[in-house]
Scaffold this motif. Structure first.
Motif, short mmCIF file in Angstrom:
data_model
loop_
_atom_site.label_atom_id
_atom_site.label_comp_id
_atom_site.label_asym_id
_atom_site.label_seq_id
_atom_site.Cartn_x
_atom_site.Cartn_y
_atom_site.Cartn_z
N SER A 1 0.70 -1.33 0.18
CA SER A 1 0.02 0.01 -0.04
C SER A 1 0.89 1.43 0.13
O SER A 1 0.45 2.33 -0.86
CB SER A 1 -1.06 -0.08 1.21
N PHE A 2 1.91 1.35 0.79
CA PHE A 2 2.88 2.20 0.72
C PHE A 2 3.82 1.98 1.89
O PHE A 2 3.65 1.74 2.97
CB PHE A 2 2.33 3.69 1.32
N SER A 3 5.18 2.04 1.47
CA SER A 3 6.20 1.46 2.55
C SER A 3 7.52 2.13 1.90
O SER A 3 7.96 1.86 0.88
CB SER A 3 6.36 0.22 2.87
N ARG A 4 8.14 2.99 2.77
CA ARG A 4 9.66 3.30 2.57
C ARG A 4 10.28 2.32 3.54
O ARG A 4 11.73 2.52 3.83
CB ARG A 4 10.02 4.62 3.20
N GLY A 5 9.76 1.27 4.03
CA GLY A 5 10.51 0.48 5.10
C GLY A 5 9.76 0.83 6.39
O GLY A 5 9.21 2.06 6.72
N PHE A 6 9.50 0.10 7.35
CA PHE A 6 8.80 0.08 8.55
C PHE A 6 9.59 -0.03 9.56
O PHE A 6 10.49 -0.89 9.87
CB PHE A 6 7.68 -0.92 8.75
N THR A 7 9.60 0.74 10.76
CA THR A 7 9.88 0.80 12.08
C THR A 7 8.92 0.88 12.99
O THR A 7 7.76 1.90 12.42
CB THR A 7 11.05 1.61 12.37
N PRO A 8 8.89 0.93 14.46
CA PRO A 8 8.28 1.33 15.25
C PRO A 8 8.30 2.91 15.52
O PRO A 8 7.85 3.26 16.70
CB PRO A 8 8.26 0.40 16.48
N GLY A 9 9.24 3.61 14.75
CA GLY A 9 9.25 4.96 14.88
C GLY A 9 10.26 5.04 16.30
O GLY A 9 11.17 4.59 16.76
N PHE A 10 9.35 6.05 17.32
CA PHE A 10 10.19 6.22 18.48
C PHE A 10 9.50 5.51 19.77
O PHE A 10 10.00 5.82 20.79
CB PHE A 10 10.19 8.03 18.83
N LEU A 11 8.40 4.77 19.41
CA LEU A 11 7.87 4.32 20.46
C LEU A 11 8.58 3.47 21.34
O LEU A 11 8.38 3.18 22.41
CB LEU A 11 6.48 3.50 19.93
N GLU A 12 9.40 2.74 20.62
CA GLU A 12 10.10 1.87 21.54
C GLU A 12 11.52 2.51 21.95
O GLU A 12 12.57 1.96 22.35
CB GLU A 12 10.56 0.44 20.70
N GLY A 13 11.59 3.92 21.96
CA GLY A 13 12.68 4.64 22.23
C GLY A 13 13.46 5.12 21.02
O GLY A 13 13.46 4.56 20.02
#
Length: 837
Positions: A288-300
């Protein structure tokens, strides 16, 4: 305080098709923008004339609708925005999302029944700031995306205000509401919905004036996308009121895929059940749309994970790598996950693919697949062909990564999910049936929002001979709610003895009562009371503000190092006055203790700058500033403003540009928070600034007349990401202490990079901007407080700058002459900056 409400799933909609996709796939609420005053100016958006239809559609499907008005508002636009808010309030919209503090204040007067949600553009990162906006009438706040789960938990424990958290979508590298890059480089303000996405461009890393080879990493400021499906359970446990999906510029297929994925994750969390993303769901998110995924800053913080730097745009699904080919076909080694089932084909005729060589200057090849076949004797390899001339196969190199950028089957599957009208989120209703023999029969329906409707059959009711009314019969007849957004949850029968009623009567009563109940639900908040004189009343109150005492023009200088501070303190001009104050904005606030005695030794007032951002648990940094016992504090965020008002009530506070004062209502609001002076927003042109000066005493403002514009202010540390293998300050080795770094763009401009005590980075404009030509007009308009900000100037350059501006303020030089002198002084020249429009 944890939210007492069931956590909401909030989806984006940039157009009608996306709106339907969100509703059909299980969104509890949808947010969308109108044609003006929203932070996604490039989206299709909706017109004001469409708004009642949009709200009606959402409410008929039991979905809430929030309108975004999440930009700064200029003084000359207040009448227009007041009319817009009045129309939004009358439409029955469930809430309005706001960035501008003055607009929140105006809405509280104009439409007190219209709920206000504080946008992430407000840069809300800790409880004290949230308390300030709560007092303005903000009922929910959208937290900055840079917060961790620990930060979110501290906030929900310490504030009664419901919080909203982004869980999926694009991540801005800069704090929302604090990015001035588009404004600085092209006059297109991100605070006005016109972000030019300079963070998605390639940059070279210059370390101590030498280019550092980073291999295939070139997009140093382009984060991967946020995907927090694994954190949903914890966010629910922390009491988060709303989980938000980013994407008003994205396709309906994206909205459908993300909404159905997070609906499943949220439902599992609310049921207390574990949830793991299935393989197909994961592929759908990527497609659908992805530059690659991470949890952002939620895990620090993890500076090694957030930005991979290889590409800045959506790639879709990684299917493999090129291992060979010829003039007719390309041989691809599939990723391991696609080798397991020989009957499955990750690539099909009609799919779109792109070949990625891994550097920004590549002549990227790609096209639609014409055929795919397995390579005999080579498990895991496929031969792919394209239409003649569609792809220059000779330019496709072995080793290139192959991405499936488009999958027509995926798009068709997502389209089917919202092709038919449906209401997945139904409201439970209670039915009550009352009557007596010889009298009437009444059927009432009520919902959990306090709405109720009754329909009556005059009867007369007869005693039952064979088939009396029973709970089971009533549940069958009254539960036929069809395509309404209702579901029958409870039935209550209250008749003194057995009676009978024709089923046709029950059906008719059900239709009447349900229609009445739905009309009540749709009316909801429509027709809210609007106080048409609210803006005029607020302006009248502002006009009563006591102007500060008249003073002669004063120059203030901001120094970023002890060496620059010493240059300011040693400057002894013969024809002009010394600075009225020197501000220190050091990388390490612990050095402030050394700075204050130096200024006191030469009897120069000194102010100390706070960090741009303060998170939960960082109050100790503010305490260090207070302990330095300066003459004033330059306040850069609402949390610091609240902290110093509470702990140092007699210490003068000066509000900086980052408070985003763009109109007189916001300026008056902030000045009432005990500010001695306030720096206007950098988004203002000269005409917009003078419009604000016409309603607020000019002596209340301190304008910056020389600076390198602070463009990106970000949690991501480029020093740690590129010059170390550490993920945060604990293991990065602090390369920021040892190296001078710039980011060089494609035209050769080198943008200085600085870190602060919180390890946050700021990218500054390569070229300083000067308002020298405007100073005579500023003086005529009544402005008396002027600031020059140093960046990397040495002693001689700093003192020359101060002399130029001091002479200008004293009337010894003309503005044009001073501006041309500054051009000569700086080898890259200077720009006229944002005031020129």
């Amino acid at each position: 305080m944890k939210s007492p409400f069931t956590t909401e799933l909030l989806s984006p909609a940039g157009d009608w098709e996306s709106l339907r996709a969100a509703v059909a796939n299980g969104a509890d609420a949808v947010y969308f923008g109108l044609s003006n005053f929203n932070a996604r100016h490039r989206a299709t958006n909706f017109t004001l004339e469409e708004l009642p239809e949009v709200v009606g559609y959402l409410h008929r499907h039991n979905v809430r609708g929030y309108v975004t008005c999440n930009t700064l508002i200029f003084s000359g636009e207040l009448e227009e925005i007041a009319r817009l808010i009045a129309a939004i309030a009358r439409s029955g919209t469930d809430a309005v999302i706001v960035q501008d503090l003055g607009l929140a204040r105006l809405i509280g007067r104009l439409a007190p029944g219209l709920p206000i949600h504080g946008s992430t553009q407000m840069t809300l990162t800790e409880p004290r700031a949230i308390e300030i906006v709560r007092r303005l009438g903000v009922e929910r706040v959208i937290l900055a995306r840079e917060l961790s789960l620990t930060d979110v938990g501290r906030i929900t424990e310490q504030t009664p205000v419901p919080v909203e958290v982004f869980v999926h979508g694009a991540l801005c590298v800069a704090y929302s509401g604090q990015c001035l890059t588009s404004e600085a480089l092209g006059g297109r303000s991100a605070n006005r919905g016109q972000c030019a996405q300079a963070c998605r461009l390639p940059y070279e890393l210059m370390v101590d004036d030498q280019r550092r080879d980073l291999g295939d990493r070139a997009y140093l400021l382009s984060p991967q996308d946020l995907a927090a499906h694994e954190q949903i359970g914890e966010l629910v446990r922390l009491g988060v009121a709303s989980l938000k999906i980013e994407g008003r510029l994205k396709s309906p297929h994206y909205v459908a895929a993300t909404t159905q994925t997070y609906r499943a994750a949220l439902d599992a969390a609310l049921a207390g059940e574990p949830h793991t993303l299935g393989r197909q769901e994961r592929l759908d998110l990527q497609q659908s749309f992805s530059r690659g995924f991470t949890p952002g800053f939620l895990e620090g913080v993890n500076h090694q994970r957030l930005v991979h730097g290889r590409f800045p745009k959506s790639r879709g699904v990684r299917v493999g790598a090129v291992v060979g080919g010829n003039a007719r076909e390309v041989i691809i080694e599939l990723e391991e996950q696609f080798r397991l089932d020989p009957t499955e084909s990750v690539l099909k005729t009609g799919d779109g693919v792109v070949f990625d060589e891994g550097h920004p200057e590549q002549d990227e090849q790609g096209g639609r697949v014409a055929s795919v076949k397995r390579v005999a004797g080579e498990p895991g390899r496929v031969a792919v062909t394209f239409a003649s001339g569609a792809v220059e196969l000779a330019a496709v190199r072995p080793g290139s990564i192959v991405w499936r950028t488009d999958d027509p089957d995926f798009r068709r599957r997502m389209q089917r999910s919202y092709a038919r009208e449906c209401t997945p989120r139904r409201v439970p209703v209670k039915a009550q049936v009352t009557g007596r023999i010889g009298g009437s029969l009444c059927v009432s329906f009520s919902d959990d929002s306090g709405n109720s409707a009754t329909a009556t059959w005059p009867g007369p009711l007869q005693p039952a001979q064979k088939h009396p009314l029973t709970i089971e019969l009533l549940r069958e007849q009254l539960g036929r709610l069809g395509d309404t957004p209702l579901t029958l949850a409870e039935v209550e029968l209250s008749v003194p003895e057995a009676v009978m009623a024709p089923k046709s009567v029950l059906n008719d009563l059900r239709r009447q009562a349900v229609a009445s109940l739905l009309a009540q639900r749709l009316a909801g908040a429509a027709g809210r009371v609007v106080q048409s004189e609210a803006l005029a009343d607020l302006r009248s109150e502002i006009a009563c503000r006591e102007p500060p005492a008249e003073t002669s023009p004063s120059l203030y200088v901001l120094a970023r190092t002890l060496e620059q501070l010493q240059a300011v303190l040693d400057w002894s001009p013969s024809e002009v006055a010394r600075p009225g104050m020197v501000y220190c904005d050091f990388e390490d606030v612990r050095r402030y203790r050394k700075a204050v005695p130096l200024a006191r030794a030469v009897a120069m007032p000194i102010g100390l700058a706070t960090l741009r951002i303060v998170k939960p648990g960082e109050e100790g940094l503010l305490a260090k500033i207070a302990a330095a016992e300066a003459d004033a504090v330059l306040v850069r965020n609402l949390g610091s403003l609240a902290w110093f008002s509470e702990h140092e009530p007699s210490l003068p506070l000066i509000g900086d540009y980052s408070l985003n004062a763009a109109n007189e209502i916001t300026a008056d609001l902030l000045l009432r928070q005990r500010l001695a002076r306030l720096t206007p927003s950098y988004d203002l042109t000269w005409e917009q600034l003078t419009a604000m000066l016409g309603r607020i005493p000019p002596g209340s403002f301190e304008v910056v007349v020389h600076q390198h514009m602070p463009m990106f202010h970000m949690e991501h540390c480029v020093f740690a990401a590129t010059l170390s293998s550490g993920k945060d300050w604990r293991d990065c080795g602090r390369p920021c202490d040892h190296h001078r770094v710039e980011l060089r763009d494609r035209v050769g401009a080198a943008f200085p990079l600085l870190a602060d005590t919180g390890c946050r980075n700021t990218v500054f404009n390569a070229v300083p901007q000067s308002a020298a030509e405007y100073v005579p007009r500023m003086l005529s308009a009544g402005l008396r407080h002027f600031r020059v900000e140093l960046l990397r100037e040495n002693r001689e350059q700093a003192q020359t700058l101060m002399t130029r501006y001091a002479r200008l303020l004293a009337g010894l030089d003309a503005g044009k002459r001073a501006w041309h002198g500054l051009q000569v002084l700086n080898q890259l020249g200077v720009t006229r900056g944002t005031l020129s429009g």
